[in-house]
Every structure is written in C-alpha cells, then in structure tokens.
Design an enzyme around this catalytic site. Structure first.
Site, PDB file in Angstrom:
ATOM      1  N   SER A 112      27.403 -70.119 -38.104  1.00  0.00           N
ATOM      2  CA  SER A 112      26.790 -71.230 -37.402  1.00  0.00           C
ATOM      3  C   SER A 112      27.564 -72.504 -37.750  1.00  0.00           C
ATOM      4  O   SER A 112      27.429 -73.039 -38.840  1.00  0.00           O
ATOM      5  CB  SER A 112      25.335 -71.317 -37.896  1.00  0.00           C
ATOM      6  OG  SER A 112      24.639 -72.301 -37.226  1.00  0.00           O
ATOM      7  N   ASP A 123      23.286 -62.538 -26.644  1.00  0.00           N
ATOM      8  CA  ASP A 123      23.233 -61.591 -27.772  1.00  0.00           C
ATOM      9  C   ASP A 123      22.215 -60.474 -27.534  1.00  0.00           C
ATOM     10  O   ASP A 123      22.374 -59.354 -28.012  1.00  0.00           O
ATOM     11  CB  ASP A 123      22.833 -62.289 -29.080  1.00  0.00           C
ATOM     12  CG  ASP A 123      23.353 -63.703 -29.226  1.00  0.00           C
ATOM     13  OD1 ASP A 123      23.621 -64.348 -28.202  1.00  0.00           O
ATOM     14  OD2 ASP A 123      23.470 -64.182 -30.365  1.00  0.00           O
ATOM     15  N   ARG A 164      31.609 -65.375 -30.291  1.00  0.00           N
ATOM     16  CA  ARG A 164      30.740 -64.214 -30.517  1.00  0.00           C
ATOM     17  C   ARG A 164      29.859 -63.938 -29.302  1.00  0.00           C
ATOM     18  O   ARG A 164      29.542 -62.784 -29.019  1.00  0.00           O
ATOM     19  CB  ARG A 164      29.919 -64.375 -31.794  1.00  0.00           C
ATOM     20  CG  ARG A 164      29.341 -63.065 -32.246  1.00  0.00           C
ATOM     21  CD  ARG A 164      28.957 -62.993 -33.695  1.00  0.00           C
ATOM     22  NE  ARG A 164      27.976 -63.975 -34.101  1.00  0.00           N
ATOM     23  CZ  ARG A 164      28.262 -65.068 -34.787  1.00  0.00           C
ATOM     24  NH1 ARG A 164      29.496 -65.333 -35.156  1.00  0.00           N
ATOM     25  NH2 ARG A 164      27.304 -65.916 -35.127  1.00  0.00           N
ATOM     26  N   ASP A 223      15.237 -60.112 -32.081  1.00  0.00           N
ATOM     27  CA  ASP A 223      16.259 -59.334 -32.785  1.00  0.00           C
ATOM     28  C   ASP A 223      15.773 -58.007 -33.364  1.00  0.00           C
ATOM     29  O   ASP A 223      16.325 -57.525 -34.365  1.00  0.00           O
ATOM     30  CB  ASP A 223      16.908 -60.203 -33.868  1.00  0.00           C
ATOM     31  CG  ASP A 223      17.900 -61.190 -33.251  1.00  0.00           C
ATOM     32  OD1 ASP A 223      18.602 -60.798 -32.301  1.00  0.00           O
ATOM     33  OD2 ASP A 223      17.953 -62.352 -33.699  1.00  0.00           O
TER      34      ASP A 223
END
Ligand code: GLY
Length: 391
Positions: free
Chosen positions: A352, A164, A236, A104
């Site tokens: 989550s 993602d 998402r 990330d």
C-alpha cells in the site's frame, strides 16, 4: 501483435531452478513454523522479517497456503500438522465472525481450508470453507449485481466492487460443487459479468475499484485506491485482472473472456520494465524512483499458467514461455536466497503505497508480502507438475 521477450536476453526458468527454488521455500517455511503455527504472518515484512499476528487480517490464508504448497513439495508431516492447526483457527474465525465482513473470503479460505480439504481430506476445512462462502454471499447486491468489497452494505460511498474480487470467486464455484446448491455459483457469475463489463477500460488497462448508483445499480465511475492515481493502472490490479479473467474463463467458459484475457495480459506485459518485474503502478518504469511490486509478476504468471489449459496450442506455448521468463526474473533477482536476509520468500513487493492522488495509507512498501510469497510458490508449483489448484 502479441509481445514477446527475446530468449537470449530473457531465459526461461529451468526445471532444476524450479526445484531448487521450491526446496528453499520448503526449508524456510519449516524453519519458521514454530513461530507461525499458532500465529499467522503479518501481511508484510518489516526490514525483511514478518512478525506473527492473530488470524484476523484478510491475508492470513496465504501463509496457510504456503504451508500446503510446501507440504505438496516435501510431504513433511510437520507441515501437515501445522496446516491442520491453522484450519482449526479458520473454523474458529468464521464461526465467531472475526474480521470476516468483507469480500476476501476466497483469499482467506481457498488456500487454507479448500486446500486442506483437497489435499488431506480435512472435513473441518470443508465445513469452514462452506461457511465462508455463506458469509461472502451476504455481501451481494442484487440491484447492482455485484459483491461489495469493503465497508457497511448500506452506504453509497461503499457501493463498489474491486478488481481483486475476481480471485475470491472460485470459493463460490467450489461451494456450489461441494454443496450441490447453485446459489453460490449464480452470484459469482453475476459478479464476474458486472466486474468484467466495468473495470476494463478501452485500452485494456483496468480500474482498481468501480462504483455503481445505489438506487438503480447503474455503473457510475471508476477510481483507484491502491494505484498511483485514478486512470493509471495499479500493477497488482492489472495482475488480479489477468488471473481473474483466467479463472472467470475456467468457470464460465464464456468465449469473450479469452480475448479479454489476452488484451489485459498484453497491457500488463507491455508496461513491464527491463527485468520484467513491474513497478507498483504500470505508469512507472525504468528510471523512475519508485518501488516495485514483485508479487504482481507472480500473480500474472499464475494467471497465464491457468489460462494455457484452455488456449490453442500456439497461444498456450506463448503464454507458458512468458510465465517462465517472468518467474526466472523473480527467482534470480527478487527471491530470498538465505535465511539471514529475511524470513519470507520474495523481496521488493508493495502492499500500500500512498501517493498524492490515492486514498491508501503507506505500509508494506518494498518488502515481502504474504501473497507475493504465496503466488511465487504457486507459480513454481504450477510449473513443476499438473497442479490440482486450490482456487
Ligand atoms: N487485495 C488487496 C491487495 O491486493 O492489496
């Protein structure tokens, strides 16, 4: 036939509403700045309120991104100063390798340090973001040709990518551009190709995560982590796919990504409930007793607003209008309107959500979350001007 939403029932957000919405965001951010300058926002709110945390989680860059977007809106010097303090913290984090062994780096360093470099010429931001790009490419697997999301690099149970990650990759393109070294871009391109070839299913829904054979690099199987079940479409994840394909096209200009963008977006739009803001998994819709994920609507809107720069005028108009319709609903029905309710910007998001079939823990359900707030502001900012993006 592309889906459309009847304008009488689904008006577009107006420029006046966009301005009003951004003015509130700006006010809210300045209001909580004293508590959130040396500290960062927790990933999700509890009963509508974020607690301060150290800069040690994958989501911390979104809060700094909100500060920069607010600075773009108001040019308030307090925001600039806070952004600089936070860039310093991001430099410390990457130099001391605090919780950076995951993929990330883009979510952390693009809206904070790249943004600070682009907006105010922060050299510290530039240096920190290049270091973050160096960190990100350490997670590249040359055999499988992808960047591993989480966990130790030598474990077969971690040998996977997640959808993602597509939105983490603009950091690598930016790093190549700034440094003149193509190694970042080359890795990004390999990862995009592997991800796009495997995470998109035949019906254009998407896998959240995809595993590969560690010895040969061959595709193995898809699985969910944060979605309801293997084979469903985590809202998402699908939204990251919409935005990820738009950025993939932006950087690679591969024509086949245009059609994939349209198909993945259509799947998302075709599975929206009546108010155009998805439930946390696209398996659910009106009448299901399940939480929403408002952040997915804003992320998908940002993806559409990015992609319209490259589409033919008729398609651009189509997706531009839908993005405005989605944002109208987020603004009307989900955005925080007074500071007593929340210290965030958008309610009813889900981080989550544990289900009997997934592997994730239960937290941040039906709350604000940091990226939901950030992408709400990004979408509004994109609608308000020709935005020089942080990604
Ligand atoms: N990238 C993790 C998430 O969207 O929750």
């Amino acid at each position: 036939m592309a889906i459309t939403f009847n304008e009488a029932q689904y008006p577009q957000i107006t420029n006046e509403e966009i301005n009003k919405a951004l003015a509130f965001c700006n006010e809210q951010i300045i209001h909580i700045l004293p508590e959130f300058t040396d500290k960062f926002q927790k990933a999700y709110s509890e009963d509508g309120f974020y607690q301060p945390i150290e800069n040690n989680y994958w989501t911390c860059g979104f809060w700094t991104g909100e500060i920069w977007l607010a600075y773009e809106f108001s040019k308030d010097e307090r925001l600039k100063k806070a952004g600089e303090v936070q860039i310093h913290s991001f430099m410390d984090r990457i130099v001391n390798k605090i919780e950076v062994d995951h993929h990330d780096m883009g979510f952390l360093y693009s809206p904070s340090c790249v943004a600070g470099y682009k907006l105010i010429g922060s050299e510290e931001g530039k240096e920190a973001a290049i270091k973050a790009a160096d960190q990100l490419i350490t997670r590249y697997h040359p055999v499988g040709e992808f960047i591993q999301a989480w966990g130790p690099m030598n474990a077969p149970e971690n040998y996977r990518l997640i959808i993602d990650c597509l939105v983490n990759l603009p950091l690598l393109y930016w790093a190549s551009e700034e440094s003149g070294d193509n190694k970042y871009r080359d890795i990004a391109e390999k990862h995009i190709h592997t991800a796009v070839a495997n995470v998109i299913r035949e019906d254009y829904s998407t896998w959240h995560t995809f595993f590969f054979d560690m010895e040969t690099g061959a595709p193995h199987h898809g699985a969910t982590c944060q979605g309801y079940r293997d084979g469903s479409a985590w809202a998402r994840g699908q939204a990251w796919g919409v935005y990820g394909l738009a950025t993939a096209y932006r950087y690679t200009k591969r024509p086949e990504y245009i059609d994939l963008f349209k198909q993945v977006t259509e799947y998302f739009l075709n599975h929206l409930p009546k108010d155009l803001v998805p439930f946390w998994d696209l398996e659910f819709s009106d009448g299901d007793d399940q939480p929403r994920d408002s952040s997915s609507a804003s992320i998908a809107a940002c993806g559409m607003l990015e992609m319209i720069k490259y589409l033919e005028p008729e398609d651009a108009e189509h997706y531009g209008k839908i993005a405005r319709q989605l944002m109208k609903s987020v603004y009307d029905n989900y955005a925080v309107k007074d500071m007593e309710t929340s210290n965030g910007l958008v309610l009813h998001s889900t981080y989550s959500n544990h289900s009997p079939y997934n592997t994730c823990n239960h937290y941040g359900v039906d709350e604000c979350n940091s990226w939901g707030d950030y992408f709400y502001m990004e979408a509004l900012t994109r609608l308000s001007k020709d935005w020089e993006q942080y990604w």
